[in-house]
Design a protein around this motif. Structure first.
Motif, PDB file in Angstrom:
ATOM      1  N   ASN B 275      -9.818  -1.002   5.758  1.00  0.00           N
ATOM      2  CA  ASN B 275     -11.201  -0.859   6.213  1.00  0.00           C
ATOM      3  C   ASN B 275     -11.910   0.287   5.494  1.00  0.00           C
ATOM      4  O   ASN B 275     -13.133   0.267   5.350  1.00  0.00           O
ATOM      5  CB  ASN B 275     -11.243  -0.653   7.722  1.00  0.00           C
ATOM      6  CG  ASN B 275     -10.874  -1.925   8.478  1.00  0.00           C
ATOM      7  OD1 ASN B 275     -10.974  -3.018   7.930  1.00  0.00           O
ATOM      8  ND2 ASN B 275     -10.434  -1.779   9.721  1.00  0.00           N
ATOM      9  N   ALA B 278     -13.195  -1.081   2.487  1.00  0.00           N
ATOM     10  CA  ALA B 278     -14.395  -1.868   2.823  1.00  0.00           C
ATOM     11  C   ALA B 278     -15.624  -0.975   3.005  1.00  0.00           C
ATOM     12  O   ALA B 278     -16.749  -1.439   2.845  1.00  0.00           O
ATOM     13  CB  ALA B 278     -14.144  -2.710   4.068  1.00  0.00           C
ATOM     14  N   LEU B 280     -16.262   1.374   0.977  1.00  0.00           N
ATOM     15  CA  LEU B 280     -16.711   1.503  -0.409  1.00  0.00           C
ATOM     16  C   LEU B 280     -17.502   0.280  -0.853  1.00  0.00           C
ATOM     17  O   LEU B 280     -18.550   0.406  -1.481  1.00  0.00           O
ATOM     18  CB  LEU B 280     -15.507   1.668  -1.349  1.00  0.00           C
ATOM     19  CG  LEU B 280     -14.703   2.969  -1.291  1.00  0.00           C
ATOM     20  CD1 LEU B 280     -13.458   2.849  -2.163  1.00  0.00           C
ATOM     21  CD2 LEU B 280     -15.549   4.130  -1.774  1.00  0.00           C
ATOM     22  N   CYS B 281     -16.974  -0.926  -0.563  1.00  0.00           N
ATOM     23  CA  CYS B 281     -17.577  -2.099  -1.208  1.00  0.00           C
ATOM     24  C   CYS B 281     -17.762  -3.303  -0.284  1.00  0.00           C
ATOM     25  O   CYS B 281     -18.144  -4.368  -0.749  1.00  0.00           O
ATOM     26  CB  CYS B 281     -16.716  -2.524  -2.398  1.00  0.00           C
ATOM     27  SG  CYS B 281     -15.091  -3.083  -1.911  1.00  0.00           S
ATOM     28  N   GLY B 282     -17.465  -3.158   1.004  1.00  0.00           N
ATOM     29  CA  GLY B 282     -17.693  -4.278   1.912  1.00  0.00           C
ATOM     30  C   GLY B 282     -16.522  -5.234   2.020  1.00  0.00           C
ATOM     31  O   GLY B 282     -16.519  -6.110   2.870  1.00  0.00           O
ATOM     32  N   ASN B 283     -15.530  -5.076   1.140  1.00  0.00           N
ATOM     33  CA  ASN B 283     -14.374  -5.982   1.174  1.00  0.00           C
ATOM     34  C   ASN B 283     -13.098  -5.173   1.310  1.00  0.00           C
ATOM     35  O   ASN B 283     -12.920  -4.157   0.646  1.00  0.00           O
ATOM     36  CB  ASN B 283     -14.349  -6.806  -0.123  1.00  0.00           C
ATOM     37  CG  ASN B 283     -13.201  -7.785  -0.173  1.00  0.00           C
ATOM     38  OD1 ASN B 283     -12.051  -7.391  -0.329  1.00  0.00           O
ATOM     39  ND2 ASN B 283     -13.493  -9.060  -0.014  1.00  0.00           N
ATOM     40  N   ARG B 284     -12.203  -5.641   2.167  1.00  0.00           N
ATOM     41  CA  ARG B 284     -11.004  -4.861   2.488  1.00  0.00           C
ATOM     42  C   ARG B 284     -10.031  -4.742   1.319  1.00  0.00           C
ATOM     43  O   ARG B 284      -9.192  -3.856   1.280  1.00  0.00           O
ATOM     44  CB  ARG B 284     -10.285  -5.500   3.688  1.00  0.00           C
ATOM     45  CG  ARG B 284     -11.003  -5.269   4.985  1.00  0.00           C
ATOM     46  CD  ARG B 284     -10.704  -6.321   6.047  1.00  0.00           C
ATOM     47  NE  ARG B 284      -9.335  -6.688   6.201  1.00  0.00           N
ATOM     48  CZ  ARG B 284      -8.486  -6.145   7.098  1.00  0.00           C
ATOM     49  NH1 ARG B 284      -8.898  -5.180   7.870  1.00  0.00           N
ATOM     50  NH2 ARG B 284      -7.258  -6.579   7.195  1.00  0.00           N
ATOM     51  N   PHE B 285     -10.125  -5.662   0.371  1.00  0.00           N
ATOM     52  CA  PHE B 285      -9.209  -5.615  -0.764  1.00  0.00           C
ATOM     53  C   PHE B 285      -9.874  -5.005  -1.996  1.00  0.00           C
ATOM     54  O   PHE B 285      -9.288  -4.949  -3.069  1.00  0.00           O
ATOM     55  CB  PHE B 285      -8.672  -7.012  -1.068  1.00  0.00           C
ATOM     56  CG  PHE B 285      -7.813  -7.527   0.048  1.00  0.00           C
ATOM     57  CD1 PHE B 285      -6.452  -7.290   0.061  1.00  0.00           C
ATOM     58  CD2 PHE B 285      -8.381  -8.203   1.124  1.00  0.00           C
ATOM     59  CE1 PHE B 285      -5.655  -7.731   1.110  1.00  0.00           C
ATOM     60  CE2 PHE B 285      -7.594  -8.650   2.178  1.00  0.00           C
ATOM     61  CZ  PHE B 285      -6.235  -8.408   2.177  1.00  0.00           C
ATOM     62  N   ARG B 287     -12.687  -6.188  -3.451  1.00  0.00           N
ATOM     63  CA  ARG B 287     -13.379  -7.166  -4.300  1.00  0.00           C
ATOM     64  C   ARG B 287     -14.815  -6.687  -4.546  1.00  0.00           C
ATOM     65  O   ARG B 287     -15.514  -6.301  -3.601  1.00  0.00           O
ATOM     66  CB  ARG B 287     -13.409  -8.537  -3.636  1.00  0.00           C
ATOM     67  CG  ARG B 287     -12.042  -9.068  -3.243  1.00  0.00           C
ATOM     68  CD  ARG B 287     -11.329  -9.667  -4.430  1.00  0.00           C
ATOM     69  NE  ARG B 287      -9.887  -9.787  -4.217  1.00  0.00           N
ATOM     70  CZ  ARG B 287      -9.274 -10.827  -3.643  1.00  0.00           C
ATOM     71  NH1 ARG B 287     -10.000 -11.845  -3.213  1.00  0.00           N
ATOM     72  NH2 ARG B 287      -7.974 -10.862  -3.511  1.00  0.00           N
ATOM     73  N   GLY B 288     -15.226  -6.735  -5.800  1.00  0.00           N
ATOM     74  CA  GLY B 288     -16.601  -6.365  -6.130  1.00  0.00           C
ATOM     75  C   GLY B 288     -16.768  -4.897  -6.475  1.00  0.00           C
ATOM     76  O   GLY B 288     -17.848  -4.482  -6.882  1.00  0.00           O
TER      77      GLY B 288
END
Lengths: 257, 499
Positions: B275, B278, B280-285, B287-288
């Motif tokens: 989290n 997430a 940082l970028c909205g995705n837990r892994f 991505r993006g």
């Protein structure tokens, strides 16, 4: 022993209040996209060719987005200066029919519950066998995380089981690599009927980023029939949980209580 | 030892002109690899590339020479249908040679176990996945246990064959390829728009590691300077990825020995670290987040302090949960002396990452070939000695503490400025090697461009590629019931191996 009890106290109660309360999602979370085709200007080509999977189709007065292909990278929304595409923080994305995943800026068709008979069978106890068929371990991880005490999948009567013989259905992730095609079919056949299949993630719905590769099958539906589609790359654990609960007809009931 | 001096010298993420890469005769090529490996070097990559006109295949080798802190690159040309196998003299190339055999229809003559790696359906044969000549131990009361491809947990597919005598495992053979999606092929001939997404899904739990390796390679070829702020954010994301996975693995190890408190706390804490990514970028892994030229998202002051608070809390709770492991005799007795891998075996197999460091190998890309923020901020290398499940678990705990400190430190002094620059055009006729110490170990990407600056070959080496054989060795003379525990102590990637 005492230190174990002390640790228990210190770690506290961590199970989320979902579905009684809405899930807590990160501020930058990219959930369900919303389209506004009326905002498109004639001849505008801003979002042309930005979608890596061809999920977004624009032009000639049409603007559609296939959630089954979408990676939720948000590149299209970033390029669009007219606000015709934006990503909301709504985590509910699942659908029962493949065609319901295509958004066109009009009504949104959320996953309907399974039929009465299936709900009676599975509604209070659903055992699932997970099959990774070319998945990158992100969808798998977010299925696995439902077992943690945060989501506590067991309290909904849903459980991942070790054997297909003990399962009521499959959760499939990945585009179905050619090398997993036979294993998926065999696992499906080993599940006693009646059974359901849940496709989790863009890969399992359309091949996702691997769509069109000769090494894979463009998703699960070409191999075994799919009952629930849960989009995302990977879907947030709440999106997966919501998809399962919607199918069992349990989300709204739980929210009302 | 002189032949190695003929090799071109490269740095992590800095391109070489293809014309500068020496073309050696086969014998010199092989001898110098053997010499370099004897001198504590490592074969980071060995791959084939069909020359123009399809007449022959060039074999490229990248050696990581830690003592000299340089990468060395050379190639040799194979005409005809095969070449003398190097495996009998240098074990760590065994899988590379099998890969070359499978992809180019070439026979490494004298290879001791020439079997398919990914059961590709191209080339002259169309093997059936999982069907190959497995090792077999014959004798009274010897029996074989076959597991997979579909396993009992929520886990990727692979096939395991155990040769057992009662509970005791004589030999384990691991046959993979089920996850093959054709990534390396698609990077070269597929849609360029998809490239970064392939990197993010090469091994989904190593999204940041692989995406950073790719971007670093591309940026090297473009000669573009990534802004300091972006380098720091990449470093933070890389260490968050390590925190999440190490914490999750410690929890899973606890679960595998039936110690539920740590299993459940770490399961939750792993999610807390995801989290944070997430945030940082909205995705837990992640991505993006990692994009060529920098990062896709900036961090505002509020998020910085949010991240710092959450991290401090999570680190405190991880410490609390993990200490329970070391203080429980029942856990320690299961972890200790289980699944031991010697330093010698690690060296022979070219093992990487925490699994190699647990056996005493002091190898870490962040120290040996630093790039990005790691050129300015060093994280001490964590090593063990025994090479058993305990050491592989304990290394994770040491790395959790050090990565945690690193992130907290970096968040304090986040450089101002832009987060992304536009990469210029890609240099043509070049080769670039990009190394990143991801959570499982060194990720190695090698890109080769044609005269127009397009990829003409792209080789990905996931840390799992080396370490799967290490897992097989760890099971020798162990009880078969210890397999889940040993397996989790490595926690290797199937899709990263299968590509």
């Amino acid at each position: 022993m005492l230190s174990i009890l002390m640790a228990r106290l210190r770690q506290g109660h961590r199970t989320a209040s979902y579905p009684r309360l809405p899930p807590v999602l990160p501020e930058r979370f990219r959930g369900r996209p919303v389209l506004d085709p009326d905002a498109c200007a004639a001849g505008c080509r801003e979002c042309d060719g930005v979608c890596p999977t061809g999920a977004l189709v624009a032009g000639r007065g049409r603007l559609t987005l296939d959630l089954g292909r979408c990676l939720f990278c948000g590149e299209c929304a970033r390029r669009c200066t007219r606000g015709a595409i934006r990503f909301t923080r709504d985590h509910q994305l699942a659908a029962r029919r493949r065609e319901d995943l295509t958004l066109d800026g009009k009504e949104v068709r959320l996953a309907a519950a399974l039929d009465e008979k299936s709900r009676r069978l599975f509604g209070r106890s659903l055992k699932l066998r997970q099959v990774s068929a070319g998945g990158c371990n992100a969808c798998e991880s977010d299925c696995n995380v439902l077992n943690t005490l945060v989501f506590d999948l067991g309290r909904f009567g849903i459980q991942f089981v070790a054997s297909p013989r003990h399962a009521d259905g499959l959760v499939v992730t990945g585009p179905v690599s050619r090398n997993m095609e036979m294993a998926l079919k065999k696992t499906y056949d080993a599940v006693p009927s009646p059974k359901i299949v849940v496709a989790v993630g863009a890969c399992s719905i359309s091949g996702g980023i691997y769509g069109g590769h000769p090494e894979q099958c463009d998703g699960v539906a070409g191999i075994v029939p799919v009952d629930v589609f849960i989009p995302g790359c990977p879907p947030h654990p709440y999106t997966i949980l919501d998809g399962l609960l919607q199918a069992l007809g349990r989300v709204s009931a739980a929210r009302d209580s | 030892m002189t032949s190695i001096l003929q090799w071109a010298v490269a740095r992590n993420g800095t391109p070489l002109a293809r014309s500068d890469i020496p073309l050696l005769d086969g014998e010199t090529f092989r001898d110098s690899i053997v010499d370099a490996v004897a001198d504590d070097g490592k074969v980071a990559a060995l791959f084939g590339h069909r020359t123009e006109g399809d007449a022959s295949v060039d074999l490229y080798a990248v050696l990581a020479c830690r003592d000299a802190a340089v990468l060395r690159v050379a190639r040799t040309r194979v005409n005809g249908t095969g070449f003398p196998s190097l495996t009998p003299r240098c074990t760590q190339v065994h899988l590379f040679e099998r890969e070359i055999a499978e992809g180019f229809d070439l026979i490494p003559e004298g290879h001791p176990w020439l079997k398919p790696v990914r059961f590709l359906r191209t080339g002259s044969s169309a093997p059936l996945i999982g069907v190959t000549n497995y090792y077999r131990v014959e004798g009274e009361e010897v029996h074989e246990v076959a597991v997979g491809p579909v396993h009992a947990g929520v886990i990727e597919p692979g096939h395991f064959r155990f040769q057992c005598h009662g509970e005791q495992v004589f030999h384990l053979e691991i046959s993979l390829g089920y996850q093959h999606r054709g990534v390396e092929r698609a990077i070269v001939s597929g849609l360029p728009l998809r490239a970064i997404h392939y990197m993010e899904t090469l091994a989904g739990d190593t999204t940041i590691g692989h995406a950073t390796a790719y971007c670093q390679a591309l940026e090297g070829l473009c000669g573009c300077a990534v802004p300091a702020r972006a380098q720091i954010l990449r470093g933070i994301a890389l260490e968050l990825e390590r925190l999440a996975n190490h914490t999750g693995d410690l929890g899973a190890l606890a679960g595998d020995v039936g110690f539920l408190p740590t299993a459940s706390y770490c399961g939750r804490l792993r999610g807390d670290f995801l989290n944070m990514t997430a945030i940082l970028c909205g995705n837990r892994f992640g991505r993006g987040l990692i994009r060529p030229g920098g990062v896709g998202y900036d961090l505002d002051a509020k998020s910085v302090s949010d991240l710092r608070d959450r991290l401090a809390l999570a680190l405190r709770d991880v410490g609390n949960a993990v200490q329970l492991l070391w203080n429980s005799p029942s856990v320690m007795s299961r972890f200790s002396e289980t699944g031991r891998v010697s330093l010698e075996t690690c060296r022979q197999l070219g093992m990487v990452g925490p699994a190699a460091r647990a056996s005493g190998m002091e190898a870490d890309v962040r120290q040996d070939f630093p790039s990005g923020i790691f050129r300015f901020a060093q994280i001490p290398v964590s090593t063990g000695a025994e090479g058993d499940v305990f050491e592989r678990a304990h290394i994770r705990w040491m790395e959790i503490q050090r990565s945690g400190e690193f992130i907290l430190e970096q968040l304090k002094m986040l450089a101002e400025g832009s987060i992304r620059v536009d990469p210029a055009s890609v240099a043509g006729d070049s080769l670039v090697v990009s190394l990143v110490e991801a959570w499982r170990g060194a990720v190695c990407h090698v890109g080769l461009t044609d005269s127009a600056g397009r990829w003409s070959a792209y080789k990905v080496v996931d840390p799992s590629f080396f370490n799967w054989t290490g897992l097989a060795m760890a099971l020798r003379n162990q009880q078969i019931s210890d397999f889940p525990l040993c397996n989790k102590s490595f926690n290797l990637s199937y899709c990263g191996h299968d590509l």
